[in-house]
Write an enzyme that holds these catalytic residues in place. Structure first.
Site, PDB file in Angstrom:
ATOM      1  N   ASP A   1      -5.935   2.866   9.887  1.00 61.31           N
ATOM      2  CA  ASP A   1      -7.318   2.430  10.104  1.00 61.31           C
ATOM      3  C   ASP A   1      -7.463   2.006  11.568  1.00 61.31           C
ATOM      4  OD1 ASP A   1      -9.900   1.515   9.851  1.00 61.31           O
ATOM      5  OD2 ASP A   1      -9.388  -0.276   8.736  1.00 61.31           O
TER       6      ASP A   1
ATOM      7  N   ARG B   1      -4.722  -0.241  -7.200  1.00 65.90           N
ATOM      8  CA  ARG B   1      -3.595   0.483  -6.590  1.00 65.90           C
ATOM      9  C   ARG B   1      -3.051   1.565  -7.514  1.00 65.90           C
ATOM     10  NH1 ARG B   1      -2.005  -2.437  -2.040  1.00 65.90           N
ATOM     11  NH2 ARG B   1      -2.075  -4.704  -2.206  1.00 65.90           N
TER      12      ARG B   1
ATOM     13  N   ASP C   1      -5.674  -0.951  -2.368  1.00 66.03           N
ATOM     14  CA  ASP C   1      -6.296  -1.932  -3.260  1.00 66.03           C
ATOM     15  C   ASP C   1      -7.635  -2.442  -2.747  1.00 66.03           C
ATOM     16  OD1 ASP C   1      -5.175  -3.457  -1.049  1.00 66.03           O
ATOM     17  OD2 ASP C   1      -5.585  -5.241  -2.253  1.00 66.03           O
TER      18      ASP C   1
ATOM     19  N   GLY D   1       0.784  -1.240   0.000  1.00 69.27           N
ATOM     20  CA  GLY D   1       0.000   0.000   0.000  1.00 69.27           C
ATOM     21  C   GLY D   1       0.808   1.280   0.000  1.00 69.27           C
TER      22      GLY D   1
ATOM     23  N   PHE E   1     -14.338   2.518   3.132  1.00 72.02           N
ATOM     24  CA  PHE E   1     -13.299   1.794   2.405  1.00 72.02           C
ATOM     25  C   PHE E   1     -12.918   2.532   1.131  1.00 72.02           C
ATOM     26  CE2 PHE E   1     -11.672  -1.530  -0.418  1.00 72.02           C
ATOM     27  CZ  PHE E   1     -10.702  -2.080   0.403  1.00 72.02           C
ATOM     28  N   VAL E   2     -11.650   2.886   1.007  1.00 71.14           N
ATOM     29  CA  VAL E   2     -11.202   3.659  -0.153  1.00 71.14           C
ATOM     30  C   VAL E   2     -10.167   2.878  -0.969  1.00 71.14           C
ATOM     31  CG1 VAL E   2     -11.660   5.889   0.925  1.00 71.14           C
ATOM     32  CG2 VAL E   2      -9.423   4.819   1.238  1.00 71.14           C
TER      33      VAL E   2
ATOM     34  N   LYS F   1      -8.240   7.426   9.083  1.00 71.50           N
ATOM     35  CA  LYS F   1      -9.697   7.343   9.255  1.00 71.50           C
ATOM     36  C   LYS F   1     -10.084   7.913  10.611  1.00 71.50           C
ATOM     37  CE  LYS F   1     -10.578   3.473   6.240  1.00 71.50           C
ATOM     38  NZ  LYS F   1     -11.000   2.081   6.107  1.00 71.50           N
TER      39      LYS F   1
HETATM   40  P1  5GP Z   1      -4.757  -1.006  10.206  1.00 68.71           P
HETATM   41  O1  5GP Z   1      -3.719  -2.007  10.651  1.00 68.71           O
HETATM   42  O2  5GP Z   1      -4.485   0.416  10.617  1.00 68.71           O
HETATM   43  O3  5GP Z   1      -6.148  -1.448  10.542  1.00 68.71           O
HETATM   44  O4  5GP Z   1      -4.825  -1.056   8.656  1.00 68.71           O
HETATM   45  C1  5GP Z   1      -3.814  -0.685   7.917  1.00 68.71           C
HETATM   46  C2  5GP Z   1      -3.836  -1.412   6.596  1.00 68.71           C
HETATM   47  O5  5GP Z   1      -5.127  -1.874   6.185  1.00 68.71           O
HETATM   48  C3  5GP Z   1      -3.407  -0.390   5.598  1.00 68.71           C
HETATM   49  O6  5GP Z   1      -2.010  -0.451   5.434  1.00 68.71           O
HETATM   50  C4  5GP Z   1      -4.164  -0.791   4.364  1.00 68.71           C
HETATM   51  O7  5GP Z   1      -3.377  -1.695   3.637  1.00 68.71           O
HETATM   52  C5  5GP Z   1      -5.396  -1.494   4.851  1.00 68.71           C
HETATM   53  N1  5GP Z   1      -6.573  -0.583   4.834  1.00 68.71           N
HETATM   54  C6  5GP Z   1      -7.156   0.060   5.866  1.00 68.71           C
HETATM   55  N2  5GP Z   1      -8.203   0.812   5.474  1.00 68.71           N
HETATM   56  C7  5GP Z   1      -8.295   0.647   4.141  1.00 68.71           C
HETATM   57  C8  5GP Z   1      -9.176   1.173   3.138  1.00 68.71           C
HETATM   58  O8  5GP Z   1     -10.097   1.980   3.353  1.00 68.71           O
HETATM   59  N3  5GP Z   1      -8.943   0.761   1.868  1.00 68.71           N
HETATM   60  C9  5GP Z   1      -7.944  -0.109   1.535  1.00 68.71           C
HETATM   61  N4  5GP Z   1      -7.819  -0.422   0.269  1.00 68.71           N
HETATM   62  N5  5GP Z   1      -7.092  -0.619   2.444  1.00 68.71           N
HETATM   63  C10 5GP Z   1      -7.262  -0.241   3.733  1.00 68.71           C
HETATM   64 MG    MG Z   2      -1.157  -1.722   4.056  1.00 68.75          MG
END
Ligand code: 5GP
Ligand code: MG
Length: 188
Positions: A102, A165, A159, A43, A152-153, A131
C-alpha cells in the site's frame, strides 16, 4: 455473495492460478541458493501456505509481526514490529512475503532492518496485491500477484478489525460495514 461485501475482485481459482506462476518464477530465481522466506504476519499467512507449497526447493520459513493499520482502514504511518525481533537471516537470501503493498512503509522498514541489522545477503519482496498509487516511500516488489486500485480490500489473509482473513477470495467491503452501520455477519 455475502451481504457485507460490495464485490469480489479475485476468486480463489484465479488467485491459485496466479500463485502457480509466481511460485515457478521464485523457484527459478532462487535455485541453488539458501533461501529464507520471511512472512509478515498476520496478513501474509494465507499467501504463505498456498504459495510456498508451490515452491519446489528447500527453504526456511521465518515470521515477523508488523502492523501499521491498528484496526482502521488506512496506514497510521508507523510500522510496529513484533516483540520477537528479527529472525536470523545472516548471509541468507531472503524473500519477504506480505499480503499487500500500500504505502510501502511496511516492506521498506522490514527490508532495511533485514539488511542492516539482520545481515541478509540479498532481499527480494513478494506481495499478492499492489495498490496502484503514488507512494511517498519508493519501494517496488519483485513479485506481484495482482495490481488493484486504491481501495480497501479484505480476504485471503487481509482483515478489517481482525476479521475476514479466512475468506478464500479477495473482496471489497460495503462502505456501511467500514463505517460500522452494518455489522459484518454471515459465514466466514
Ligand atoms: P503499507 O505499509 O504498504 O502501507 O501497508 C501494508 C500493510 O497494511 C499490509 O501488510 C496490510 O496489512 C495493510 N493494508 C494495506 N492495504 C490494505 C487493504 O486494502 N486492506 C487490508 N485489509 N489491509 C491493508
Ligand atoms: Mg500486513
Amino acid at each position: 455473495m455475502r451481504d457485507d461485501l460490495e464485490r469480489i475482485l479475485f476468486h480463489e481459482t484465479t488467485i491459485l492460478a496466479r500463485l502457480d506462476e509466481l511460485a515457478e518464477q521464485i523457484t527459478r530465481d532462487h535455485l541453488g541458493k539458501e533461501l529464507s522466506v520471511v512472512v509478515i504476519l498476520h496478513g501474509g499467512m494465507v499467501l504463505m501456505a498456498d504459495l510456498l507449497r508451490r515452491v519446489h526447493m528447500p527453504l526456511w520459513i521465518e515470521t515477523l509481526t508488523a502492523s501499521s493499520y491498528h484496526g482502521g482502514t488506512a496506514s497510521k504511518g508507523v510500522v510496529d514490529l513484533g516483540p520477537d525481533g528479527l529472525p536470523d537471516v545472516k548471509g541468507r537470501h531472503v524473500l519477504i512475503l506480505d499480503d499487500i503493498l500500500d504505502t510501502g512503509l511496511t516492506l521498506a522498514t522490514v527490508k532495511k532492518q533485514l539488511i542492516e541489522s539482520g545481515g541478509a545477503e540479498g532481499v527480494r519482496t513478494c506481495v499478492l496485491l499492489r495498490k496502484k498509487k503514488e507512494r511517498a516511500v519508493r519501494i517496488g516488489a519483485d513479485y506481484v500477484g495482482f495490481e488493484i486500485g486504491d481501495e480497501f480490500v479484505v480476504g485471503y489473509g487481509l482483515d478489517f478489525a481482525g476479521r475476514y482473513r479466512n475468506l478464500p477470495f479477495i473482496g471489497v467491503l460495503k462502505d456501511e460495514v467500514i463505517r460500522g452501520e452494518l455489522p459484518g455477519k454471515g459465514v466466514e
